[in-house]
Design an enzyme around this catalytic site. Structure first.
Site, mmCIF file in Angstrom:
data_model
loop_
_atom_site.group_PDB
_atom_site.id
_atom_site.type_symbol
_atom_site.label_atom_id
_atom_site.label_comp_id
_atom_site.label_asym_id
_atom_site.label_seq_id
_atom_site.Cartn_x
_atom_site.Cartn_y
_atom_site.Cartn_z
ATOM 1 N N HIS A 199 -24.345 24.041 1.711
ATOM 2 C CA HIS A 199 -24.582 24.458 0.325
ATOM 3 C C HIS A 199 -23.627 25.594 -0.030
ATOM 4 O O HIS A 199 -23.501 26.537 0.734
ATOM 5 C CB HIS A 199 -26.021 24.932 0.164
ATOM 6 C CG HIS A 199 -26.304 25.496 -1.199
ATOM 7 N ND1 HIS A 199 -26.484 24.685 -2.306
ATOM 8 C CD2 HIS A 199 -26.406 26.775 -1.636
ATOM 9 C CE1 HIS A 199 -26.706 25.450 -3.365
ATOM 10 N NE2 HIS A 199 -26.660 26.729 -2.981
ATOM 11 N N ASP A 224 -4.375 -9.133 2.369
ATOM 12 C CA ASP A 224 -4.528 -9.756 1.046
ATOM 13 C C ASP A 224 -4.232 -11.250 1.050
ATOM 14 O O ASP A 224 -4.592 -11.950 0.104
ATOM 15 C CB ASP A 224 -3.583 -9.080 0.041
ATOM 16 C CG ASP A 224 -4.039 -7.682 -0.344
ATOM 17 O OD1 ASP A 224 -5.074 -7.228 0.181
ATOM 18 O OD2 ASP A 224 -3.355 -7.043 -1.170
ATOM 19 N N CYS A 271 0.823 -1.208 0.000
ATOM 20 C CA CYS A 271 0.000 0.000 0.000
ATOM 21 C C CYS A 271 0.857 1.257 0.000
ATOM 22 O O CYS A 271 0.671 2.148 -0.824
ATOM 23 C CB CYS A 271 -0.927 0.006 1.210
ATOM 24 S SG CYS A 271 -1.821 1.563 1.397
#
Length: 462
Positions: free
Chosen positions: A439, A306, A46
């Site tokens: 917003h 993994d 990684c």
């Protein structure tokens, strides 16, 4: 083999990548004595060959695109090209800084770090550098490497893996990428921004085939607009060297000439020759089999990252390493819900998701029980400012919780944190609709989508 059994650690961890070092840091934090063994550099794939350097390349690619397009925003700038040595310096500086920080962190937690190629020698020991390191519990975390397909040799010259692609000291004029998953798509995005003529060859019907089909189609549309070519349902049949590059052929008769072939069909576990099978650890195609608490069939051995047949993501490794450390320390642990883990493809545009795809939701709950909603980013002010296109798709169980969030567009990876909370807290659309989003922001698009799903759309058509 010299036996240094004067010290028996609570935990011996073989592999210093994401899963291994996360287990080490958490176990040490909980008062356990820890030995961490790594043959290469602390941080593993990684940090040195995966997540971090590829995202640095992707950011450099983003800067290149923004420079080219600066006039659209009224900014006068001239794009003169890519200095690949400068890009590598930037990338390597990022990795180096994080590497030094991680080394300091491991040292500060009093973890015994041993650099060397370790091998499991018993259910409670690892041999490394001529010594036997004993532990009450062993955690296997030896990770993965790029894999190929039978008959296709990755030579590091014109047929390369992602490891080679990260270190290329030149920019190819053209490239074929075998595999349209996350790795292939991200490199296609980078190389296109660097001026490379890119063609992706993918055997399945869509790019990023593990994502919701709608997300795949949106990415494909965006890639077509960017001039990234791809061949779908095209199985690789062979590659040969030409005078100046490679010639790639597919089973459906397509022939593509390019400077290089990048093999990006996924990663395979690192387990061969490490003593796992000799010590009775149950395996399948090189993966170490584990239960929901990451325990192998050998009581003193766990496996994370993994190496286990779970999602190949660094943050999955972190979570699994932490789970094992806490279990060994006697804390109450709960299994990981892998559907609840965020997934991001950092291409341009980004693809981000958490939870179930529409197809999986239909399979699990039945078609009549699944409701979906699509919110186009064209209705989002900040996305308009950024000139990004895309969509947010929600998957809901009828009259129930949102079980899937799928997003395509610029910076969607930064929105997946809220999406993760929505899924994992089993939020109802009406509950998310009550939350007030800033917003203008892209997070507002996620709020607007839930407003619409709750039956009260604002900046969206009914």
């Amino acid at each position: 083999m010299a036996n240094d059994a004067s010290t028996v650690f609570d935990v011996v961890i073989l592999g210093g990548g994401s899963g291994g070092y996360a287990a080490a840091l958490r176990a040490a934090q909980l008062g356990l004595s820890v030995a961490l063994i790594e043959k290469g550099e602390l941080g593993g794939t990684c940090l040195h060959r995966g997540c971090i350097p590829t995202k640095a390349l992707l950011h450099a690619a983003e800067v290149a695109d923004e420079t080219r397009e600066a006039a659209e925003f009224g900014v006068l700038a001239t794009f003169q090209g890519i200095d690949i040595n400068g890009v590598h310096k930037y990338k390597d500086d990022v990795v180096s800084g994080l590497y030094k920080g991680l080394q300091g962190l491991v040292a500060s937690r009093k973890v015994t770090f041993i650099q060397g190629a370790g091998r499991l020698s018993s259910p409670t020991s690892v041999d490394v550098n001529g010594q036997r390191v004993e532990g009450r519990h062993i955690v296997l975390a030896t990770g993965s490497v790029p894999r190929s397909i039978p008959g296709l040799e990755i030579d590091g010259n014109r047929v390369i893996s992602s490891d080679h692609a990260l270190k290329l000291d030149y920019i190819p004029k053209s490239a074929v990428i075998l595999g349209g998953g996350v790795i292939g798509v991200e490199f296609a995005s980078v190389w296109k921004s660097f001026g490379v003529d890119v063609t992706i060859v993918e055997a399945l019907p869509h790019l990023v085939p593990l994502e919701d089909e709608n997300s795949s189609k949106l990415l494909e549309r965006a890639f077509r607009k960017r001039g990234i070519k791809f061949e779908l349902k095209a199985r690789f049949s062979g590659v040969e060297y030409t005078e100046s590059g490679v010639r790639v052929s597919t089973e459906n008769g397509k022939v593509i000439d390019a400077d290089v072939l990048l093999v990006a069909i996924g990663r395979g576990p690192v387990s061969a020759g490490l003593g796992y099978e000799e010590q009775g650890v149950a395996m399948d195609r090189g993966y170490v089999l584990v239960d929901e608490f990451m325990r192998t069939n050998v009581p003193t051995i766990s496996a994370v990252g993994d190496l286990a047949p779970t999602l190949q993501l660094a943050h999955v490794g972190f979570a699994e390493g932490i789970l094992v450390a806490e279990r060994l320390a006697g804390l109450k642990t709960v299994p990981i819900d892998y559907d609840g883990i965020p997934r991001v493809t950092y291409s341009n545009p980004e693809v981000a998701s958490v939870g179930l795809s529409e197809a999986k939701a239909v399979e699990q709950y039945g078609k009549e029980k699944v409701v979906t909603l699509k919110y186009n980013l064209a209705g989002n002010g900040k996305s308009k400012i950024l000139k990004t296109a895309g969509e947010i798709k929600l998957v809901q169980v009828k009259d129930g919780a949102v079980v899937g969030v799928h997003m395509v567009g610029a910076r969607m990876g930064e929105q997946v944190g809220e999406a993760q909370l929505i899924y994992n807290w089993e939020a109802l659309p009406s509950e998310v609709a009550q939350l007030i989003h800033a917003h203008p922001s892209q997070s507002e698009a996620l709020g607007e989508a839930h407003l619409a799903l709750a039956g009260k759309p604002l900046h969206a058509h009914d």
